[in-house]
Scaffold this motif. Sequence first.
Motif, short mmCIF file in Angstrom:
data_model
loop_
_atom_site.label_atom_id
_atom_site.label_comp_id
_atom_site.label_asym_id
_atom_site.label_seq_id
_atom_site.Cartn_x
_atom_site.Cartn_y
_atom_site.Cartn_z
N LEU A 1 36.28 31.26 -2.27
CA LEU A 1 36.88 30.00 -2.69
C LEU A 1 35.80 29.00 -3.13
CD1 LEU A 1 39.62 29.52 0.06
CD2 LEU A 1 40.03 29.92 -2.38
N ILE A 2 34.68 28.99 -2.41
CA ILE A 2 33.59 28.07 -2.75
C ILE A 2 32.92 28.49 -4.06
CG2 ILE A 2 31.33 27.19 -2.03
CD1 ILE A 2 32.35 27.50 0.89
N LEU A 3 32.59 29.79 -4.16
CA LEU A 3 31.86 30.26 -5.35
C LEU A 3 32.73 30.23 -6.60
CD1 LEU A 3 29.79 33.24 -3.89
CD2 LEU A 3 29.15 30.84 -4.17
N ASP A 4 34.03 30.37 -6.43
CA ASP A 4 34.93 30.29 -7.59
C ASP A 4 35.24 28.85 -7.98
OD1 ASP A 4 35.07 32.99 -7.92
OD2 ASP A 4 37.00 33.25 -6.92
N GLY A 5 34.78 27.90 -7.16
CA GLY A 5 35.02 26.49 -7.47
C GLY A 5 36.36 25.98 -7.00
N ASN A 6 37.09 26.79 -6.23
CA ASN A 6 38.39 26.36 -5.74
C ASN A 6 38.28 25.42 -4.54
OD1 ASN A 6 39.92 27.86 -7.64
ND2 ASN A 6 39.54 29.72 -6.46
N LEU A 7 37.12 25.47 -3.87
CA LEU A 7 36.78 24.47 -2.86
C LEU A 7 35.59 23.70 -3.41
CD1 LEU A 7 37.05 26.33 0.58
CD2 LEU A 7 38.47 24.45 -0.25
N GLU A 8 35.83 22.51 -3.89
CA GLU A 8 34.80 21.75 -4.57
C GLU A 8 33.92 20.99 -3.57
OE1 GLU A 8 36.64 19.28 -7.50
OE2 GLU A 8 37.01 20.97 -8.85
N PRO A 9 32.75 20.53 -4.03
CA PRO A 9 31.87 19.74 -3.16
C PRO A 9 32.61 18.56 -2.54
CG PRO A 9 30.72 20.32 -5.17
CD PRO A 9 32.14 20.75 -5.36
N GLY A 10 32.45 18.40 -1.24
CA GLY A 10 33.13 17.31 -0.53
C GLY A 10 34.46 17.71 0.06
N ALA A 11 34.98 18.90 -0.31
CA ALA A 11 36.27 19.34 0.22
C ALA A 11 36.16 19.56 1.72
CB ALA A 11 36.71 20.63 -0.47
N ARG A 12 37.12 19.01 2.46
CA ARG A 12 37.15 19.16 3.91
C ARG A 12 38.05 20.33 4.30
NH1 ARG A 12 38.65 13.56 6.59
NH2 ARG A 12 38.28 14.80 8.47
N LEU A 13 37.57 21.13 5.23
CA LEU A 13 38.33 22.28 5.70
C LEU A 13 38.90 21.95 7.08
CD1 LEU A 13 36.29 23.37 3.55
CD2 LEU A 13 36.43 25.57 4.72
N ARG A 14 40.11 21.42 7.07
CA ARG A 14 40.74 21.05 8.34
C ARG A 14 41.15 22.31 9.08
NH1 ARG A 14 41.93 17.15 4.67
NH2 ARG A 14 41.68 14.98 5.35
N GLU A 15 40.65 22.42 10.30
CA GLU A 15 40.77 23.66 11.07
C GLU A 15 42.22 24.12 11.22
OE1 GLU A 15 40.12 24.53 15.66
OE2 GLU A 15 38.22 24.15 14.63
N HIS A 16 43.08 23.23 11.64
CA HIS A 16 44.47 23.62 11.88
C HIS A 16 45.14 24.09 10.59
CE1 HIS A 16 48.51 23.62 13.58
NE2 HIS A 16 48.91 22.94 12.51
N ASP A 17 44.96 23.32 9.51
CA ASP A 17 45.61 23.64 8.24
C ASP A 17 45.12 24.98 7.69
OD1 ASP A 17 46.93 21.27 8.44
OD2 ASP A 17 45.66 20.18 7.03
N PHE A 18 43.79 25.16 7.66
CA PHE A 18 43.25 26.38 7.06
C PHE A 18 43.55 27.61 7.91
CE2 PHE A 18 41.13 23.84 3.96
CZ PHE A 18 40.80 24.71 2.92
N ALA A 19 43.45 27.47 9.22
CA ALA A 19 43.76 28.61 10.08
C ALA A 19 45.21 29.06 9.87
CB ALA A 19 43.52 28.24 11.54
N GLU A 20 46.11 28.09 9.76
CA GLU A 20 47.52 28.42 9.54
C GLU A 20 47.74 29.05 8.18
OE1 GLU A 20 51.87 26.15 9.49
OE2 GLU A 20 50.13 25.18 10.41
N ARG A 21 47.11 28.49 7.15
CA ARG A 21 47.27 29.03 5.79
C ARG A 21 46.69 30.43 5.67
NH1 ARG A 21 44.61 24.33 2.39
NH2 ARG A 21 44.71 25.88 0.72
N MET A 22 45.62 30.71 6.42
CA MET A 22 44.99 32.02 6.35
C MET A 22 45.60 33.01 7.33
SD MET A 22 40.99 30.82 5.96
CE MET A 22 40.36 32.37 5.31
N GLY A 23 46.50 32.52 8.19
CA GLY A 23 47.17 33.39 9.13
C GLY A 23 46.26 33.93 10.22
N ILE A 24 45.30 33.10 10.67
CA ILE A 24 44.37 33.53 11.71
C ILE A 24 44.32 32.49 12.81
CG2 ILE A 24 42.95 34.87 10.11
CD1 ILE A 24 40.94 32.59 10.09
N ALA A 25 43.77 32.88 13.95
CA ALA A 25 43.63 31.95 15.06
C ALA A 25 42.55 30.91 14.75
CB ALA A 25 43.25 32.72 16.33
#
Length: 231
Positions: free
Chosen positions: A28-52
């Motif tokens: 996601l970072i190398l493809d530019g889908n997560l741009e500089p300054g993008a915050r990765l909120r733990e709860h949101d990303f864990a849920e979206r990725m289907g992981i603990a």
Amino acid sequence: MNPELPDIGVRVSPVSTVEAAANALRELILDGNLEPGARLREHDFAERMGIARHSFRAATQILIGEGLLKREPHRGVEVPVLSVDDVVDIFKLRAALEIEAVRLVTAAGIVPAAAQRAVTEMSNLSDDAPWRDVVWPDQLFHRAIIEATASPRIQRAYNGLQSEITLTLAQLRPVYDAPAEVAAEHEELLAPIISGDNKLAEKLFRAHLDEAVENLVAVHAAHAEPVPEGA
């Protein structure tokens, strides 16, 4: 296990959840889908990725170690933002190292096989290949020149820049229409190394790196422009 086959004492483990998550975030970072300054909120990303959440934290820690993410107090994990001054400073040192490496390698008549393979890999990419597939052989090309010097100190200094170089490459995505353009640039860089033309090799590498700085500054300025009201 088939009882008729001898045990060779080796087991191939599947990619762990943490490794898979780290790979997905890296893409996601190398493809530019997560741009500089993008915050990765733990709860949101864990849920979206289907992981603990603990698996997500472990995955981000891998990328923090690579320099592709950073942890900020009261902000959590985010993609690092490189300022214009950062970019200029990074490329100042990068140019010093790479151009010296080019001089040494060309004078010694060395043509790094890994650099040739990297150009071939880029040339074989389709027009719609993800940008990460461009970033890896691009890095491989330049690292091959550095490693061909056989200088531990040049390599150590370059290693210290690697994560920031990776971030700058990810940000160059809007500059190119297709991977073929990047491949053509690197094929041009390789030609004088093959022919032993030291002066031309140094000139082309310097121009290549200077142009990258100009492009990155332009990308930074475009992101900094305010969005008109109603847009």
